[in-house]
Design an enzyme around this catalytic site. Structure first.
Site, PDB file in Angstrom:
ATOM      1  N   ASP A  42       0.862  -1.185   0.000  1.00 59.24           N
ATOM      2  CA  ASP A  42       0.000   0.000   0.000  1.00 59.24           C
ATOM      3  C   ASP A  42       0.900   1.238   0.000  1.00 59.24           C
ATOM      4  OD1 ASP A  42      -2.007   1.838   0.245  1.00 59.24           O
ATOM      5  OD2 ASP A  42      -2.707   1.201   2.199  1.00 59.24           O
TER       6      ASP A  42
ATOM      7  N   GLY B 176       3.915   1.316   1.095  1.00 58.24           N
ATOM      8  CA  GLY B 176       5.272   0.861   0.845  1.00 58.24           C
ATOM      9  C   GLY B 176       6.154   0.890   2.086  1.00 58.24           C
TER      10      GLY B 176
ATOM     11  N   LEU C 206       7.111  -2.805   3.557  1.00 60.67           N
ATOM     12  CA  LEU C 206       8.071  -3.553   2.758  1.00 60.67           C
ATOM     13  C   LEU C 206       9.445  -2.888   2.728  1.00 60.67           C
ATOM     14  CD1 LEU C 206       7.857  -6.236   1.432  1.00 60.67           C
ATOM     15  CD2 LEU C 206       7.255  -5.118  -0.702  1.00 60.67           C
TER      16      LEU C 206
ATOM     17  N   ASP D  80      -7.443  -8.768   6.072  1.00 61.27           N
ATOM     18  CA  ASP D  80      -8.532  -8.540   7.019  1.00 61.27           C
ATOM     19  C   ASP D  80      -9.097  -7.132   6.975  1.00 61.27           C
ATOM     20  OD1 ASP D  80      -6.220  -7.298   8.284  1.00 61.27           O
ATOM     21  OD2 ASP D  80      -7.520  -7.101  10.028  1.00 61.27           O
TER      22      ASP D  80
HETATM   23  P1  IMP Z   1       1.925  -0.450   3.719  1.00 61.53           P
HETATM   24  O1  IMP Z   1       1.083   0.771   3.756  1.00 61.53           O
HETATM   25  O2  IMP Z   1       2.434  -0.756   2.332  1.00 61.53           O
HETATM   26  O3  IMP Z   1       3.046  -0.379   4.719  1.00 61.53           O
HETATM   27  O4  IMP Z   1       0.991  -1.651   4.168  1.00 61.53           O
HETATM   28  C1  IMP Z   1       0.733  -1.800   5.524  1.00 61.53           C
HETATM   29  C2  IMP Z   1      -0.141  -2.958   5.867  1.00 61.53           C
HETATM   30  O5  IMP Z   1      -1.466  -2.454   5.850  1.00 61.53           O
HETATM   31  C3  IMP Z   1      -0.174  -4.157   4.947  1.00 61.53           C
HETATM   32  O6  IMP Z   1       0.825  -5.104   5.231  1.00 61.53           O
HETATM   33  C4  IMP Z   1      -1.528  -4.726   5.309  1.00 61.53           C
HETATM   34  O7  IMP Z   1      -1.429  -5.534   6.450  1.00 61.53           O
HETATM   35  C5  IMP Z   1      -2.335  -3.494   5.612  1.00 61.53           C
HETATM   36  N1  IMP Z   1      -3.215  -3.116   4.487  1.00 61.53           N
HETATM   37  C6  IMP Z   1      -3.052  -2.095   3.617  1.00 61.53           C
HETATM   38  N2  IMP Z   1      -4.071  -2.045   2.736  1.00 61.53           N
HETATM   39  C7  IMP Z   1      -4.898  -3.066   3.083  1.00 61.53           C
HETATM   40  C8  IMP Z   1      -6.152  -3.556   2.544  1.00 61.53           C
HETATM   41  O8  IMP Z   1      -6.721  -3.052   1.559  1.00 61.53           O
HETATM   42  N3  IMP Z   1      -6.692  -4.620   3.174  1.00 61.53           N
HETATM   43  C9  IMP Z   1      -6.114  -5.225   4.244  1.00 61.53           C
HETATM   44  N4  IMP Z   1      -4.953  -4.824   4.759  1.00 61.53           N
HETATM   45  C10 IMP Z   1      -4.348  -3.748   4.192  1.00 61.53           C
END
Ligand code: IMP
Ligand code: MG
Length: 181
Positions: A103, A105, A108, A158
């Site tokens: 999402d 990033g 990761l 979830d």
């Molecule tokens: P990031 O924003 O790339 O760091 O993502 C963070 C975390 O948010 C991901 O690993 C998911 O656990 C959670 N996440 C982000 N978008 C979604 C979604 O649409 N559904 C479920 N979990 C999400």
């Protein structure tokens, strides 16, 4: 919450097919490796990792890590911290991080930085779904699907800890359920 039936975005059959394709590509890329370590990010990646691990036939080990987001404040890591570390010492090993969704990033990029610092033989990532825009630019080595900017659930993902066991990836209707903070 968790009662409305999410609209199907990626059907079960498409997920299975894509995982077999990803597994074939991964096997080709790691053909010379003695073994790879599949590092699943709890909890969202548990089903993806289970299916990917079984679609592969190269020597592989399985481990998990868990993360937590900082409630407030910011740090260099971008608001993410490791709350459960891997049990395998990854130094000198081929590590493939398996994550549910990309999402912003932040997650990761934090993980890639953290595990790169441990000097693995190689470090790549495999992500099931990617949303359109990231705040932190990150290269995905193996990607399942690009998806729209909706809150997705199912297949491990979830919404307030509901829907993880759905066999497909679906979208929760925001009119029916509020996105969790
Ligand atoms: P990031 O924003 O790339 O760091 O993502 C963070 C975390 O948010 C991901 O690993 C998911 O656990 C959670 N996440 C982000 N978008 C979604 C979604 O649409 N559904 C479920 N979990 C999400
Ligand atoms: Mg996650």
């Amino acid at each position: 919450m968790g009662t409305a039936q999410p609209r199907v975005l990626v059907p079960e059959g498409d997920i299975g097919r894509r995982i077999r394709e990803l597994a074939a590509t991964i096997e080709r890329d790691y053909a010379g490796a003695d073994e790879i370590v599949l590092l699943g990010v709890l909890r969202g990646a548990f089903i993806f990792l289970a299916d990917l691990a079984r679609a592969l036939s190269i020597p592989r080990r399985i481990d998990f890590i868990a993360l937590s987001s900082y409630e407030n404040g910011s740090n260099y890591a971008g608001g993410v911290r490791l709350i459960m570390d891997s049990r395998i010492n990854v130094t000198g090993r081929h590590v493939l991080i398996v994550e549910d969704i990309l999402d912003s990033g932040r997650t990761l990029s934090y993980l890639m930085e953290t595990f790169e610092a441990r000097h693995p033989a190689s470090l790549k990532c495999c992500v099931l779904v990617r949303k359109p825009t990231q705040e932190v630019q990150i290269e995905v080595d193996y990607l399942g699907f690009d998806i729209p900017d909706d809150w997705v659930v199912g297949y491990g993902l979830d919404f307030g800890d509901h829907y993880r066991a759905l066999p497909y990836i679906g979208v929760v209707d925001p009119a029916e359920e509020e996105k969790p903070g």
